[in-house]
Write a protein that holds these residues in place. Sequence first.
Motif, PDB file in Angstrom:
ATOM      1  N   HIS A  32      -7.088  24.666  11.695  1.00 47.70           N
ATOM      2  CA  HIS A  32      -6.716  24.812  10.290  1.00 47.70           C
ATOM      3  C   HIS A  32      -5.336  25.440  10.157  1.00 47.70           C
ATOM      4  O   HIS A  32      -5.006  26.021   9.129  1.00 47.70           O
ATOM      5  N   GLU A  33      -4.527  25.314  11.208  1.00 42.97           N
ATOM      6  CA  GLU A  33      -3.150  25.810  11.168  1.00 42.97           C
ATOM      7  C   GLU A  33      -2.320  24.927  10.237  1.00 42.97           C
ATOM      8  O   GLU A  33      -2.545  23.720  10.157  1.00 42.97           O
ATOM      9  N   PRO A  34      -1.338  25.512   9.533  1.00 45.59           N
ATOM     10  CA  PRO A  34      -0.459  24.683   8.691  1.00 45.59           C
ATOM     11  C   PRO A  34       0.331  23.693   9.546  1.00 45.59           C
ATOM     12  O   PRO A  34       0.762  24.012  10.649  1.00 45.59           O
ATOM     13  N   VAL A  37      -2.429  15.110  11.595  1.00 45.73           N
ATOM     14  CA  VAL A  37      -3.595  15.507  10.809  1.00 45.73           C
ATOM     15  C   VAL A  37      -4.874  15.071  11.514  1.00 45.73           C
ATOM     16  O   VAL A  37      -5.836  15.846  11.606  1.00 45.73           O
ATOM     17  N   MET A  38      -4.901  13.850  12.028  1.00 43.70           N
ATOM     18  CA  MET A  38      -6.095  13.362  12.728  1.00 43.70           C
ATOM     19  C   MET A  38      -6.374  14.198  13.979  1.00 43.70           C
ATOM     20  O   MET A  38      -7.526  14.516  14.277  1.00 43.70           O
ATOM     21  N   LYS A  39      -5.312  14.588  14.692  1.00 45.95           N
ATOM     22  CA  LYS A  39      -5.470  15.433  15.874  1.00 45.95           C
ATOM     23  C   LYS A  39      -6.020  16.807  15.478  1.00 45.95           C
ATOM     24  O   LYS A  39      -6.907  17.346  16.141  1.00 45.95           O
ATOM     25  N   GLY A  60       0.830  -1.201   0.000  1.00 45.04           N
ATOM     26  CA  GLY A  60       0.000   0.000   0.000  1.00 45.04           C
ATOM     27  C   GLY A  60       0.864   1.250   0.000  1.00 45.04           C
ATOM     28  O   GLY A  60       2.090   1.182   0.078  1.00 45.04           O
ATOM     29  N   PRO A  61       0.247   2.419  -0.067  1.00 45.30           N
ATOM     30  CA  PRO A  61       1.017   3.672  -0.113  1.00 45.30           C
ATOM     31  C   PRO A  61       1.677   3.968   1.231  1.00 45.30           C
ATOM     32  O   PRO A  61       1.152   3.602   2.286  1.00 45.30           O
ATOM     33  N   TYR A  62       2.835   4.644   1.177  1.00 42.79           N
ATOM     34  CA  TYR A  62       3.518   5.015   2.407  1.00 42.79           C
ATOM     35  C   TYR A  62       2.973   6.339   2.907  1.00 42.79           C
ATOM     36  O   TYR A  62       3.032   7.359   2.218  1.00 42.79           O
ATOM     37  N   VAL A  63       2.415   6.324   4.102  1.00 39.85           N
ATOM     38  CA  VAL A  63       1.957   7.540   4.764  1.00 39.85           C
ATOM     39  C   VAL A  63       2.696   7.604   6.084  1.00 39.85           C
ATOM     40  O   VAL A  63       2.638   6.666   6.887  1.00 39.85           O
ATOM     41  N   ASP A  64       3.407   8.710   6.297  1.00 42.02           N
ATOM     42  CA  ASP A  64       4.186   8.871   7.520  1.00 42.02           C
ATOM     43  C   ASP A  64       3.248   8.812   8.729  1.00 42.02           C
ATOM     44  O   ASP A  64       2.309   9.612   8.824  1.00 42.02           O
ATOM     45  N   PRO A  65       3.463   7.853   9.651  1.00 45.21           N
ATOM     46  CA  PRO A  65       2.534   7.693  10.776  1.00 45.21           C
ATOM     47  C   PRO A  65       2.461   8.907  11.693  1.00 45.21           C
ATOM     48  O   PRO A  65       1.381   9.256  12.173  1.00 45.21           O
ATOM     49  N   ARG A  66       3.577   9.577  11.914  1.00 44.76           N
ATOM     50  CA  ARG A  66       3.559  10.761  12.797  1.00 44.76           C
ATOM     51  C   ARG A  66       2.783  11.912  12.160  1.00 44.76           C
ATOM     52  O   ARG A  66       2.040  12.625  12.833  1.00 44.76           O
ATOM     53  N   LEU A  67       2.938  12.072  10.854  1.00 43.41           N
ATOM     54  CA  LEU A  67       2.210  13.128  10.149  1.00 43.41           C
ATOM     55  C   LEU A  67       0.721  12.822  10.119  1.00 43.41           C
ATOM     56  O   LEU A  67      -0.117  13.710  10.315  1.00 43.41           O
ATOM     57  N   GLY A 114      -7.850  19.420   1.907  1.00 47.27           N
ATOM     58  CA  GLY A 114      -8.329  20.614   2.599  1.00 47.27           C
ATOM     59  C   GLY A 114      -7.396  21.107   3.682  1.00 47.27           C
ATOM     60  O   GLY A 114      -7.676  22.099   4.344  1.00 47.27           O
ATOM     61  N   ARG A 115      -6.274  20.454   3.877  1.00 47.22           N
ATOM     62  CA  ARG A 115      -5.284  20.840   4.893  1.00 47.22           C
ATOM     63  C   ARG A 115      -4.118  21.566   4.237  1.00 47.22           C
ATOM     64  O   ARG A 115      -3.800  21.340   3.075  1.00 47.22           O
ATOM     65  N   THR A 116      -3.463  22.418   5.002  1.00 48.92           N
ATOM     66  CA  THR A 116      -2.271  23.120   4.536  1.00 48.92           C
ATOM     67  C   THR A 116      -1.068  22.554   5.264  1.00 48.92           C
ATOM     68  O   THR A 116      -1.089  22.387   6.483  1.00 48.92           O
ATOM     69  N   PHE A 117      -0.009  22.277   4.501  1.00 50.19           N
ATOM     70  CA  PHE A 117       1.228  21.749   5.064  1.00 50.19           C
ATOM     71  C   PHE A 117       2.364  22.708   4.743  1.00 50.19           C
ATOM     72  O   PHE A 117       2.388  23.319   3.682  1.00 50.19           O
ATOM     73  N   ASP A 118       3.303  22.829   5.668  1.00 48.52           N
ATOM     74  CA  ASP A 118       4.559  23.524   5.414  1.00 48.52           C
ATOM     75  C   ASP A 118       5.581  22.430   5.137  1.00 48.52           C
ATOM     76  O   ASP A 118       6.072  21.778   6.049  1.00 48.52           O
TER      77      ASP A 118
END
Length: 95
Positions: free
Chosen positions: A28-30, A19-21, A8-15, A46-50
Motif C-alpha cells: 500500500h506504498e504510494p 499497480v498490478m504488481k 478507449g481511455p488512455y491508461v499508462d501501461p507502465r503505471l 483504493g491506491r495512493t499515487f504521488d
Amino acid sequence: MGRSLKKGPYVDPRLYEKVMKAIDVGSHEPIKTWARRCTIPPEFVGRTFDVHNGKVFKKVFVTEDMVGHKLGEFSPTRTWRGHSGVKKAETAEKK
C-alpha cells in the motif's frame, strides 16, 4: 477534444503494471508517477499515487468517484496566493 471511443481511455501501461504488481504483493506504498494524462481505471481505486505537478509530488488517494478522470486533475499545478498584497496591507493598517 476527447479521445475516440473506439480507442478507449488512455491508461499508462507502465503505471498500470506498477499497480498490478502492488496488488499482487499486497503493498500500500504510494506509487510515484509523472503520468498526469493517465485515465483512472477501476483497478486504481483504493491506491495512493504521488502525482508530479511540475514542482513537487502531491499525494492523491483514488476513490470510486475519480474513475474516468485523469490523475492530473487532482494535482493542481498553480498555487493560489490571493489578490494583491497591497490592499491587504492597507486594510490591516486601518484596523
